[in-house]
Write a protein that holds these residues in place. Structure first.
Motif, PDB file in Angstrom:
ATOM      1  N   ARG A 212       0.798  -1.229   0.000  1.00 41.81           N
ATOM      2  CA  ARG A 212       0.000   0.000   0.000  1.00 41.81           C
ATOM      3  C   ARG A 212       0.833   1.284   0.000  1.00 41.81           C
ATOM      4  O   ARG A 212       0.483   2.224  -0.733  1.00 41.81           O
ATOM      5  CB  ARG A 212      -0.947  -0.015   1.207  1.00 41.81           C
ATOM      6  CG  ARG A 212      -2.075  -1.019   1.108  1.00 41.81           C
ATOM      7  CD  ARG A 212      -2.757  -1.226   2.434  1.00 41.81           C
ATOM      8  NE  ARG A 212      -1.823  -1.818   3.394  1.00 41.81           N
ATOM      9  CZ  ARG A 212      -2.080  -1.958   4.698  1.00 41.81           C
ATOM     10  NH1 ARG A 212      -3.225  -1.520   5.201  1.00 41.81           N
ATOM     11  NH2 ARG A 212      -1.183  -2.518   5.495  1.00 41.81           N
ATOM     12  N   VAL A 215       1.760   2.635  -3.416  1.00 45.61           N
ATOM     13  CA  VAL A 215       0.722   3.156  -4.309  1.00 45.61           C
ATOM     14  C   VAL A 215       0.935   4.654  -4.527  1.00 45.61           C
ATOM     15  O   VAL A 215       0.638   5.180  -5.605  1.00 45.61           O
ATOM     16  CB  VAL A 215      -0.683   2.865  -3.740  1.00 45.61           C
ATOM     17  CG1 VAL A 215      -1.762   3.644  -4.499  1.00 45.61           C
ATOM     18  CG2 VAL A 215      -0.987   1.366  -3.813  1.00 45.61           C
ATOM     19  N   ARG A 247      -8.739  -5.118  -8.784  1.00 44.24           N
ATOM     20  CA  ARG A 247      -8.132  -5.101  -7.451  1.00 44.24           C
ATOM     21  C   ARG A 247      -6.627  -5.376  -7.527  1.00 44.24           C
ATOM     22  O   ARG A 247      -6.164  -6.089  -8.404  1.00 44.24           O
ATOM     23  CB  ARG A 247      -8.810  -6.127  -6.545  1.00 44.24           C
ATOM     24  CG  ARG A 247     -10.262  -5.797  -6.205  1.00 44.24           C
ATOM     25  CD  ARG A 247     -10.867  -6.838  -5.286  1.00 44.24           C
ATOM     26  NE  ARG A 247     -11.015  -8.121  -5.974  1.00 44.24           N
ATOM     27  CZ  ARG A 247     -11.329  -9.265  -5.349  1.00 44.24           C
ATOM     28  NH1 ARG A 247     -11.489  -9.280  -4.033  1.00 44.24           N
ATOM     29  NH2 ARG A 247     -11.474 -10.377  -6.031  1.00 44.24           N
ATOM     30  N   ALA A 259      -6.472  -5.023  -2.240  1.00 41.54           N
ATOM     31  CA  ALA A 259      -7.203  -3.781  -2.006  1.00 41.54           C
ATOM     32  C   ALA A 259      -7.633  -3.199  -3.341  1.00 41.54           C
ATOM     33  O   ALA A 259      -7.174  -3.619  -4.410  1.00 41.54           O
ATOM     34  CB  ALA A 259      -6.334  -2.775  -1.238  1.00 41.54           C
ATOM     35  N   ARG A 260      -8.491  -2.205  -3.268  1.00 45.65           N
ATOM     36  CA  ARG A 260      -8.886  -1.444  -4.455  1.00 45.65           C
ATOM     37  C   ARG A 260      -8.171  -0.101  -4.450  1.00 45.65           C
ATOM     38  O   ARG A 260      -7.917   0.481  -3.392  1.00 45.65           O
ATOM     39  CB  ARG A 260     -10.397  -1.236  -4.489  1.00 45.65           C
ATOM     40  CG  ARG A 260     -11.199  -2.516  -4.633  1.00 45.65           C
ATOM     41  CD  ARG A 260     -12.689  -2.243  -4.826  1.00 45.65           C
ATOM     42  NE  ARG A 260     -13.438  -3.487  -4.840  1.00 45.65           N
ATOM     43  CZ  ARG A 260     -13.590  -4.243  -5.934  1.00 45.65           C
ATOM     44  NH1 ARG A 260     -13.046  -3.841  -7.077  1.00 45.65           N
ATOM     45  NH2 ARG A 260     -14.264  -5.369  -5.882  1.00 45.65           N
ATOM     46  N   VAL A 261      -7.859   0.383  -5.631  1.00 49.71           N
ATOM     47  CA  VAL A 261      -7.162   1.659  -5.747  1.00 49.71           C
ATOM     48  C   VAL A 261      -8.174   2.801  -5.749  1.00 49.71           C
ATOM     49  O   VAL A 261      -9.296   2.665  -6.254  1.00 49.71           O
ATOM     50  CB  VAL A 261      -6.283   1.693  -7.012  1.00 49.71           C
ATOM     51  CG1 VAL A 261      -7.119   1.528  -8.285  1.00 49.71           C
ATOM     52  CG2 VAL A 261      -5.472   2.961  -7.076  1.00 49.71           C
ATOM     53  N   TYR A 269      -3.145   8.877  -5.228  1.00 49.61           N
ATOM     54  CA  TYR A 269      -3.661   7.516  -5.192  1.00 49.61           C
ATOM     55  C   TYR A 269      -3.627   6.962  -3.763  1.00 49.61           C
ATOM     56  O   TYR A 269      -2.765   7.303  -2.961  1.00 49.61           O
ATOM     57  CB  TYR A 269      -2.832   6.609  -6.106  1.00 49.61           C
ATOM     58  CG  TYR A 269      -2.864   7.019  -7.560  1.00 49.61           C
ATOM     59  CD1 TYR A 269      -3.920   6.642  -8.386  1.00 49.61           C
ATOM     60  CD2 TYR A 269      -1.838   7.791  -8.098  1.00 49.61           C
ATOM     61  CE1 TYR A 269      -3.952   7.024  -9.719  1.00 49.61           C
ATOM     62  CE2 TYR A 269      -1.863   8.174  -9.434  1.00 49.61           C
ATOM     63  CZ  TYR A 269      -2.923   7.795 -10.232  1.00 49.61           C
ATOM     64  OH  TYR A 269      -2.953   8.190 -11.548  1.00 49.61           O
ATOM     65  N   THR A 271      -5.700   3.461  -1.267  1.00 54.01           N
ATOM     66  CA  THR A 271      -6.364   2.159  -1.318  1.00 54.01           C
ATOM     67  C   THR A 271      -7.581   2.141  -0.415  1.00 54.01           C
ATOM     68  O   THR A 271      -7.678   2.898   0.555  1.00 54.01           O
ATOM     69  CB  THR A 271      -5.417   1.019  -0.898  1.00 54.01           C
ATOM     70  OG1 THR A 271      -4.899   1.292   0.415  1.00 54.01           O
ATOM     71  CG2 THR A 271      -4.269   0.863  -1.884  1.00 54.01           C
ATOM     72  N   GLU A 274      -9.486  -2.912   1.932  1.00 57.79           N
ATOM     73  CA  GLU A 274      -8.268  -3.681   2.193  1.00 57.79           C
ATOM     74  C   GLU A 274      -8.589  -4.984   2.926  1.00 57.79           C
ATOM     75  O   GLU A 274      -9.348  -4.982   3.888  1.00 57.79           O
ATOM     76  CB  GLU A 274      -7.301  -2.831   3.006  1.00 57.79           C
ATOM     77  CG  GLU A 274      -6.905  -1.540   2.288  1.00 57.79           C
ATOM     78  CD  GLU A 274      -6.184  -0.545   3.196  1.00 57.79           C
ATOM     79  OE1 GLU A 274      -6.232  -0.743   4.432  1.00 57.79           O
ATOM     80  OE2 GLU A 274      -5.587   0.404   2.674  1.00 57.79           O
TER      81      GLU A 274
END
Length: 282
Positions: A212, A215, A247, A259-261, A269, A271, A274
């Motif tokens: 994470r 990101v 994902r 996780a999703r962004v 950016y 997340t 999670e």
């Protein structure tokens, strides 16, 4: 089809190396270091059961191939081959794996291919029934490493893979072995020819985005070969995955598997959604 996050051996590495030119005052808020300035890192793999009838393992982690002094140097916590135990918890063994997909051949991603170290014994390849998928461009890098990352490769591994007769070098979006089931993206910022696998709206981020904190667009590792190029690759990658709601699966995040962004109004950016592990999720 079932998705399982599979834990391999864990590491503790210098936080400064893992966060490149980011100051400790910043990165220590994300992951607290120990007294030696090391942060905990997973070597997480992804098992997909029944992907078109096959068991497919994405990466193998660092494994237990190092002899004791090197295990200590590289911060490997456990002496036994954790991946084999984790596979057993998911109901399979290394002999049940039909395909192993390797994003690249650095030892912390491919070392789990090898049996545990034993004094006086040469390295032995596990996964006797699996086909091994490696990016074609990265294979050339592994055969002739640059001095900057030569120590990241296992000298014996390339010969073992080639001699297995089960190696496929992937040069395009799709492989002969997996067909249309898995789509591949390629990146050069961390290491030339890094191969990122996408399927079922999940992408294995490998070392393009280890977890994470990475990101965040400007955050790179000291181990990345071409950090500025990696940042541009990461921007394009994240925009695409955000637009298509794909994902992100993390290999090195010690506390989060998937996780999703997100992207806020300032374009930063992050997340959401999670999850620490996957245990048979679809």
């Amino acid at each position: 089809m079932q998705l399982w996050s599979i834990n391999g051996n864990t590491q503790k590495l210098d936080g400064g190396a893992m966060f490149g030119n980011a100051p400790k005052a910043m990165w220590s808020r994300w992951i607290a270091p120990d007294e030696l300035n090391r942060i905990p890192l997973a070597c997480r793999c992804l098992l997909v059961k029944d992907l078109d009838g096959r068991n497919v393992l994405f990466e193998t982690g660092i494994g237990a191939f190092f002899e004791p002094s090197l295990r200590e140097r590289y911060g490997v916590v456990e002496s036994h081959h954790v991946l084999l135990d984790s596979l057993a918890e998911a109901g399979v063994s290394h002999e049940d794996i039909d395909v192993v997909v390797l994003s690249h051949l650095h030892f912390d991603h491919a070392g789990g291919l090898l049996a545990p170290w034993q004094e006086g014994k040469t390295p032995q390849l596990l996964f006797p029934h699996a086909k091994f998928l490696v990016g074609a461009a990265h294979w050339q890098r592994a055969l002739k490493p640059h001095p900057r990352d030569r120590a990241s490769f296992i000298p014996e591994l390339q010969d073992l893979l080639a001699q297995s007769g089960r190696l496929e070098l992937v040069a395009g979006e799709y492989s002969q072995t997996l067909g249309q089931s898995v789509r591949f993206h390629f990146s050069d910022g961390h290491t030339p020819g890094l191969m990122l696998a996408e399927f079922a709206s999940v992408v294995f981020c490998a070392d393009l985005i280890p977890g994470r904190p990475w990101v965040h667009l400007p955050i790179t590792m000291g181990y990345d070969r071409f950090p500025e190029a990696l940042i541009e690759e990461k921007r394009t990658f994240l925009d695409d995955k955000l637009a298509r709601s794909v994902r992100l699966f993390f290999t090195h995040d010690h506390a989060c598997a998937i996780a999703r962004v997100t992207r806020d109004e300032r374009g930063r950016y992050g997340t959401t959604d999670e999850q620490p592990e996957l245990r048979g999720a679809i």
